[in-house]
Write a protein that holds these residues in place. Structure first.
Motif, mmCIF file in Angstrom:
data_model
loop_
_atom_site.group_PDB
_atom_site.id
_atom_site.type_symbol
_atom_site.label_atom_id
_atom_site.label_comp_id
_atom_site.label_asym_id
_atom_site.label_seq_id
_atom_site.Cartn_x
_atom_site.Cartn_y
_atom_site.Cartn_z
ATOM 1 N N GLU A 272 39.875 -17.923 49.726
ATOM 2 C CA GLU A 272 39.590 -17.820 48.297
ATOM 3 C C GLU A 272 40.857 -17.966 47.452
ATOM 4 O O GLU A 272 40.847 -18.618 46.412
ATOM 5 C CB GLU A 272 38.888 -16.507 47.992
ATOM 6 C CG GLU A 272 37.483 -16.461 48.565
ATOM 7 C CD GLU A 272 36.830 -15.093 48.485
ATOM 8 O OE1 GLU A 272 37.289 -14.253 47.679
ATOM 9 O OE2 GLU A 272 35.864 -14.860 49.229
ATOM 10 N N HIS A 273 41.944 -17.372 47.906
ATOM 11 C CA HIS A 273 43.180 -17.440 47.140
ATOM 12 C C HIS A 273 43.758 -18.856 47.139
ATOM 13 O O HIS A 273 44.135 -19.379 46.096
ATOM 14 C CB HIS A 273 44.216 -16.462 47.683
ATOM 15 C CG HIS A 273 45.515 -16.576 46.955
ATOM 16 N ND1 HIS A 273 45.703 -16.043 45.701
ATOM 17 C CD2 HIS A 273 46.663 -17.211 47.276
ATOM 18 C CE1 HIS A 273 46.922 -16.328 45.297
ATOM 19 N NE2 HIS A 273 47.519 -17.034 46.234
ATOM 20 N N TYR A 274 43.853 -19.460 48.320
ATOM 21 C CA TYR A 274 44.459 -20.785 48.430
ATOM 22 C C TYR A 274 43.462 -21.910 48.167
ATOM 23 O O TYR A 274 43.852 -23.059 48.011
ATOM 24 C CB TYR A 274 45.104 -20.977 49.808
ATOM 25 C CG TYR A 274 46.370 -20.184 49.957
ATOM 26 C CD1 TYR A 274 47.564 -20.635 49.420
ATOM 27 C CD2 TYR A 274 46.373 -18.955 50.616
ATOM 28 C CE1 TYR A 274 48.736 -19.901 49.537
ATOM 29 C CE2 TYR A 274 47.537 -18.216 50.740
ATOM 30 C CZ TYR A 274 48.711 -18.695 50.212
ATOM 31 O OH TYR A 274 49.861 -17.968 50.325
ATOM 32 N N ARG B 88 40.113 -13.596 51.976
ATOM 33 C CA ARG B 88 41.124 -13.630 50.916
ATOM 34 C C ARG B 88 41.971 -14.911 51.001
ATOM 35 O O ARG B 88 42.283 -15.528 49.980
ATOM 36 C CB ARG B 88 42.001 -12.383 50.994
ATOM 37 C CG ARG B 88 42.887 -12.176 49.796
ATOM 38 C CD ARG B 88 43.530 -10.796 49.742
ATOM 39 N NE ARG B 88 44.264 -10.422 50.942
ATOM 40 C CZ ARG B 88 43.868 -9.462 51.801
ATOM 41 N NH1 ARG B 88 42.761 -8.786 51.599
ATOM 42 N NH2 ARG B 88 44.583 -9.179 52.863
ATOM 43 N N PRO C 249 51.939 -16.751 47.394
ATOM 44 C CA PRO C 249 50.719 -17.308 46.816
ATOM 45 C C PRO C 249 50.894 -18.683 46.189
ATOM 46 O O PRO C 249 49.926 -19.354 45.907
ATOM 47 C CB PRO C 249 50.321 -16.271 45.763
ATOM 48 C CG PRO C 249 51.595 -15.599 45.391
ATOM 49 C CD PRO C 249 52.431 -15.606 46.647
ATOM 50 N N SER D 179 50.624 -14.577 53.164
ATOM 51 C CA SER D 179 49.988 -13.735 52.151
ATOM 52 C C SER D 179 50.944 -13.397 51.014
ATOM 53 O O SER D 179 50.521 -13.186 49.884
ATOM 54 C CB SER D 179 49.480 -12.440 52.785
ATOM 55 O OG SER D 179 48.522 -12.724 53.766
#
Length: 151
Positions: free
Chosen positions: A95-97, A92, A71, A68
């Motif tokens: 969606e982030h990666y 999260r 990023p 986490s």
């Protein structure tokens, strides 16, 4: 069982080669919170598999907090090695990666992982299409036809 289904689910993604790193390999992060031992076992098995769709797998083990906090890490998929991660964290991460977050634990697909397993009269791959779309992932039609839809 999850380790047996993971390569098939990873390989069922459309555009999988686009997720390769600069060396042409798929980077898989096996993440854990409580027990690194479970992550080590999962990583060993994935390293033995070696490749998906003739693309080499590069497997690393990370505590979820470290993942986490980084990023910029290039990933093709995240394999969850422990149960109990918060639904918001599962969502999260995908969606982030913008990658497949696979969890073999009951309830995690409905809670926010992109894919996992569904156990009923037989064992099926499970998919959360809403979360897959949020992560920018698409899957082959044949896979979608056999998978349990958990959204």
């Amino acid at each position: 069982m999850g380790l047996n289904l993971f390569p098939a689910i990873l390989g069922a993604q459309e555009e999988l080669p686009a997720q390769c790193n600069a060396d042409g390999a798929l980077e898989i992060a096996v993440v854990y919170r409580a027990s690194e031992q479970a992550a080590k076992q999962a990583a060993r098995t994935l390293k033995q598999i070696g490749q998906v769709q003739e693309l080499a797998l590069v497997v690393s083990i990370l505590p979820v907090e470290r993942l986490s906090a980084n990023p910029e890490q290039s990933l093709a998929a995240i394999f969850i090695a422990n149960s109990g991660l918060e639904p918001a964290l599962l969502r999260r991460l995908s969606e982030h990666y913008q990658v497949l977050v696979f969890s073999p634990f009951e309830g995690d697909v409905a809670a926010g992982a992109v894919a996992g397993i569904h156990v009923a009269d037989r064992i099926l791959p499970a998919i959360n299409l809403k979360q897959a779309r949020r992560a920018g992932l698409s899957f082959k039609p044949f896979f979608l036809g056999i998978a349990h839809h958990a959204d």
